[in-house]
Design a protein around this motif. Sequence first.
Motif, PDB file in Angstrom:
ATOM      1  N   PHE A  77       0.927  -1.124  -0.125  1.00  0.00           N
ATOM      2  CA  PHE A  77      -0.009  -0.086   0.047  1.00  0.00           C
ATOM      3  C   PHE A  77       0.907   1.300  -0.118  1.00  0.00           C
ATOM      4  O   PHE A  77       0.384   2.244  -0.463  1.00  0.00           O
ATOM      5  N   ALA A  78       1.973   1.142   0.847  1.00  0.00           N
ATOM      6  CA  ALA A  78       2.857   2.463   0.822  1.00  0.00           C
ATOM      7  C   ALA A  78       3.428   2.529  -0.926  1.00  0.00           C
ATOM      8  O   ALA A  78       3.454   4.011  -1.282  1.00  0.00           O
ATOM      9  N   GLU A  79       3.504   1.792  -1.376  1.00  0.00           N
ATOM     10  CA  GLU A  79       4.027   2.069  -2.846  1.00  0.00           C
ATOM     11  C   GLU A  79       2.925   2.563  -3.987  1.00  0.00           C
ATOM     12  O   GLU A  79       3.124   3.212  -4.480  1.00  0.00           O
TER      13      GLU A  79
ATOM     14  N   LEU B  72       8.191   6.055   2.983  1.00  0.00           N
ATOM     15  CA  LEU B  72       7.002   5.478   3.510  1.00  0.00           C
ATOM     16  C   LEU B  72       6.833   4.073   3.272  1.00  0.00           C
ATOM     17  O   LEU B  72       6.426   3.156   4.204  1.00  0.00           O
ATOM     18  N   ALA B  73       7.458   3.613   2.207  1.00  0.00           N
ATOM     19  CA  ALA B  73       7.586   2.380   1.691  1.00  0.00           C
ATOM     20  C   ALA B  73       8.450   1.486   2.772  1.00  0.00           C
ATOM     21  O   ALA B  73       8.335  -0.123   2.466  1.00  0.00           O
ATOM     22  N   ASP B  74       9.188   2.015   3.374  1.00  0.00           N
ATOM     23  CA  ASP B  74       9.855   1.544   4.487  1.00  0.00           C
ATOM     24  C   ASP B  74       9.018   1.256   5.688  1.00  0.00           C
ATOM     25  O   ASP B  74       8.681   2.132   6.314  1.00  0.00           O
ATOM     26  N   PRO B  75       8.666  -0.025   6.247  1.00  0.00           N
ATOM     27  CA  PRO B  75       7.634  -0.443   7.069  1.00  0.00           C
ATOM     28  C   PRO B  75       8.299   0.214   8.501  1.00  0.00           C
ATOM     29  O   PRO B  75       7.290   0.430   9.343  1.00  0.00           O
ATOM     30  N   SER B  99       5.171  11.721   2.926  1.00  0.00           N
ATOM     31  CA  SER B  99       6.469  11.006   2.585  1.00  0.00           C
ATOM     32  C   SER B  99       7.487  11.715   1.539  1.00  0.00           C
ATOM     33  O   SER B  99       6.720  12.009   0.496  1.00  0.00           O
ATOM     34  N   ALA B 100       8.673  11.754   1.922  1.00  0.00           N
ATOM     35  CA  ALA B 100       9.391  12.465   0.574  1.00  0.00           C
ATOM     36  C   ALA B 100       9.725  11.420  -0.327  1.00  0.00           C
ATOM     37  O   ALA B 100      10.133  11.840  -1.117  1.00  0.00           O
ATOM     38  N   HIS B 101       9.359  10.224  -0.009  1.00  0.00           N
ATOM     39  CA  HIS B 101       9.611   9.197  -0.832  1.00  0.00           C
ATOM     40  C   HIS B 101      10.817   8.989  -1.492  1.00  0.00           C
ATOM     41  O   HIS B 101      11.374   8.943  -2.705  1.00  0.00           O
ATOM     42  N   GLY B 102      12.092   9.745  -0.572  1.00  0.00           N
ATOM     43  CA  GLY B 102      13.224   9.452  -0.994  1.00  0.00           C
ATOM     44  C   GLY B 102      14.136  10.793  -1.715  1.00  0.00           C
ATOM     45  O   GLY B 102      15.182  10.745  -2.387  1.00  0.00           O
ATOM     46  N   GLU B 103      13.007  11.479  -1.955  1.00  0.00           N
ATOM     47  CA  GLU B 103      13.460  12.748  -3.115  1.00  0.00           C
ATOM     48  C   GLU B 103      13.431  14.049  -2.329  1.00  0.00           C
ATOM     49  O   GLU B 103      12.462  14.526  -1.639  1.00  0.00           O
ATOM     50  N   GLN B 104      14.662  14.851  -2.624  1.00  0.00           N
ATOM     51  CA  GLN B 104      14.733  16.108  -1.990  1.00  0.00           C
ATOM     52  C   GLN B 104      13.608  17.131  -2.429  1.00  0.00           C
ATOM     53  O   GLN B 104      13.069  17.766  -1.566  1.00  0.00           O
ATOM     54  N   LYS B 105      13.399  17.004  -3.687  1.00  0.00           N
ATOM     55  CA  LYS B 105      12.420  17.887  -4.183  1.00  0.00           C
ATOM     56  C   LYS B 105      11.315  17.773  -3.461  1.00  0.00           C
ATOM     57  O   LYS B 105      10.372  18.710  -3.284  1.00  0.00           O
ATOM     58  N   LEU B 106      10.885  16.155  -3.193  1.00  0.00           N
ATOM     59  CA  LEU B 106       9.341  16.214  -2.807  1.00  0.00           C
ATOM     60  C   LEU B 106       9.460  16.741  -1.207  1.00  0.00           C
ATOM     61  O   LEU B 106       8.432  17.373  -0.674  1.00  0.00           O
TER      62      LEU B 106
END
Lengths: 341, 341
Positions: A77-79, B72-75, B99-106
């Motif tokens: 769901f996160a994905e 956030l995809a990291d539990p 969640s920034a989803h790993g991106e600085q821009k976000l």
Amino acid sequence: MTKIKNMEEFAALSGISRPTVSKYFHDPDSVRPTTRARIEEALERFDYRPNIYAVNQNRKLTKNIGIVVPFLADPFFAEIARYLEQSCIAAGYRPFLFSAHGEQKLENEILDGLQSLKPAGVLLAPLGRISDKSAIEKFCASVPTVLFDSNLDGLGAAFIGSDNFSFVSQTVQYMTRTGEPPSFFEMRTPANPNANKRRKAYVEVMERLGFEPHVIKIEGAGWAFEEIGRQGALKVLDERKLRTDSVLCSNDRLAIGFLAACFEQGIRVGRKADCTLRVASNDDHPFAKFTCPSLTTAAHDYDNVAARSVETLFELIENGGKFEKRTETLFPARLVLRESA
Amino acid sequence: MTKIKNMEEFAALSGISRPTVSKYFHDPDSVRPTTRARIEEALERFDYRPNIYAVNQNRKLTKNIGIVVPFLADPFFAEIARYLEQSCIAAGYRPFLFSAHGEQKLENEILDGLQSLKPAGVLLAPLGRISDKSAIEKFCASVPTVLFDSNLDGLGAAFIGSDNFSFVSQTVQYMTRTGEPPSFFEMRTPANPNANKRRKAYVEVMERLGFEPHVIKIEGAGWAFEEIGRQGALKVLDERKLRTDSVLCSNDRLAIGFLAACFEQGIRVGRKADCTLRVASNDDHPFAKFTCPSLTTAAHDYDNVAARSVETLFELIENGGKFEKRTETLFPARLVLRESA
DNA sequence: ATAAAAACTTTACGCGCGTTAAATTTTTAC
DNA sequence: GTAAAAATTTAACGCGCGTAAAGTTTTTAT
């Protein structure tokens, strides 16, 4: 740098009248290029942004979009949430993400709170079996809602999800073709309606192929599927209830627990010569690649499900929040062959 | 059932004046019990709720709280977010999760958008190395912010996290005590500042114990740690770069990949007699229990980190958004012994 | 160049609620 | 029972912005 208090002030500083500035923020293309340039120039110098509360107070339709998932600690769901968020942003909307964390009460509270956000639309993956159907129905009546992942009969303006039959049919056929037909491993009272569809599909496919279905139902409640799968597998292995050397798990999280149990018991899983068991599953969970052995599974068409969900929601919004007819869109699975089966 | 449009109407229907009703919604205890009863009675009958946009327009401080995590995809973050959300709700606030989803821009965009939400406070777990420090600094200047999990020097009003030294010191000492001192397995350019602290701690502890540290740095960028760990492990195993039979991974997600690689290569991991390698790690990822073998690791004190983070934020809010002095609170790890080491 | 169209300015009202001041009612305290 | 205190009502203003109407300026088309 002056601190700008409101649009009035900003308009004065930019040399444009407030109504025009207001128009600009509603749609930058609705003003003359020269005006736009002047506003954006001032924007650079003064870092002003409209007060969203004042903006949304009048508009009955905001630019907010709610995304609700049943259990965010599940990377699946996160994905998907990530994809949905990005699509919303790209379309100029503001996504707000919520997780029911597996609890009906929270799901209801989220929907309740969402209503006062006056969202333009909501993408909802409901809890499923334990969802409060009447609460969701009431919600859908007042907010344009598209259901995804988990279908609830007749609720929401549309449903987008995966074709459970396609999942199971591919995995069963593959396992049958390359070895014994599988037993089906699932929870006795699954939280998600997809689970039921998968069991039915399993039975149907097995019968069609001329084999006797064998469903193993394990105990356990909640969303800790891995542990439930592990305990269930330990019990099944201990009691030697496996009639075949191949097992199809209802979903990957159960399979992760199943594989852990097998490893603990020293049972070699896979399709190699020295293996005594084959395990396959459904979902293509982000971690399925890293189980031991890596998990053969039927993959969701993540991208298409997510893309179609937002597309549908946007259509719904543009259509005034109502469709003539509720549609259900299902995407087929893609078989991912790895080492476990 | 009449549809109520605004507080005026609701006040009329409940037989109470609007200012009093307004007061009630601000704090139900601030009105006389009899009045409160009458309002709540009307509330049952009419299902009215104040328009949050109108409410928040005037108040400079809303009841919103922003929760921002890097991935956030990291539990791990999903779990901690759940706890944070619940604490906020319990305290009468409205959490919004991003969640920034790993991106600085976000990350920057989220902070940008958060500002216009006028949150009472923000709980921020920054991306770390790739965070835009100046953007975060600017943000913290205008919004009461507590950093957690990942520290950025001097940013935010406080930091709450885990004591990386405690993590590594426990795992190293345990491995040394029960076998060979471990090599340290990490990414060459880790995204998270905790990684650097862990490496330093490893070196320090090893030297203190009189052993020569051995750090293995693997290539790879992004947040797909499992795959990075797997590829790195395959390379290391292939080139026989392991000087010892025990490995300490910087974090569990790398370890998950490492174990997958070992399994693929037929290397038996664990502390049993027939095993040739021991692998331990740090974090106690929700999936660490289900790796093969299950992962020995140092667990975050999730509950305390989360609880203290919200506590600190509430103090900060009550204190008007400023602390006299920035504090850093670190919670020690708890060693979790499983099968891998 | 000129008329029509388009964009902009000015003015003004409304949204739903917070909040304040003064007047009134209810409660509390002795 | 009475005075003081507390709560409520009434009336009214302000918040920041959307938006509509009428008038003015700029652009477009011929």
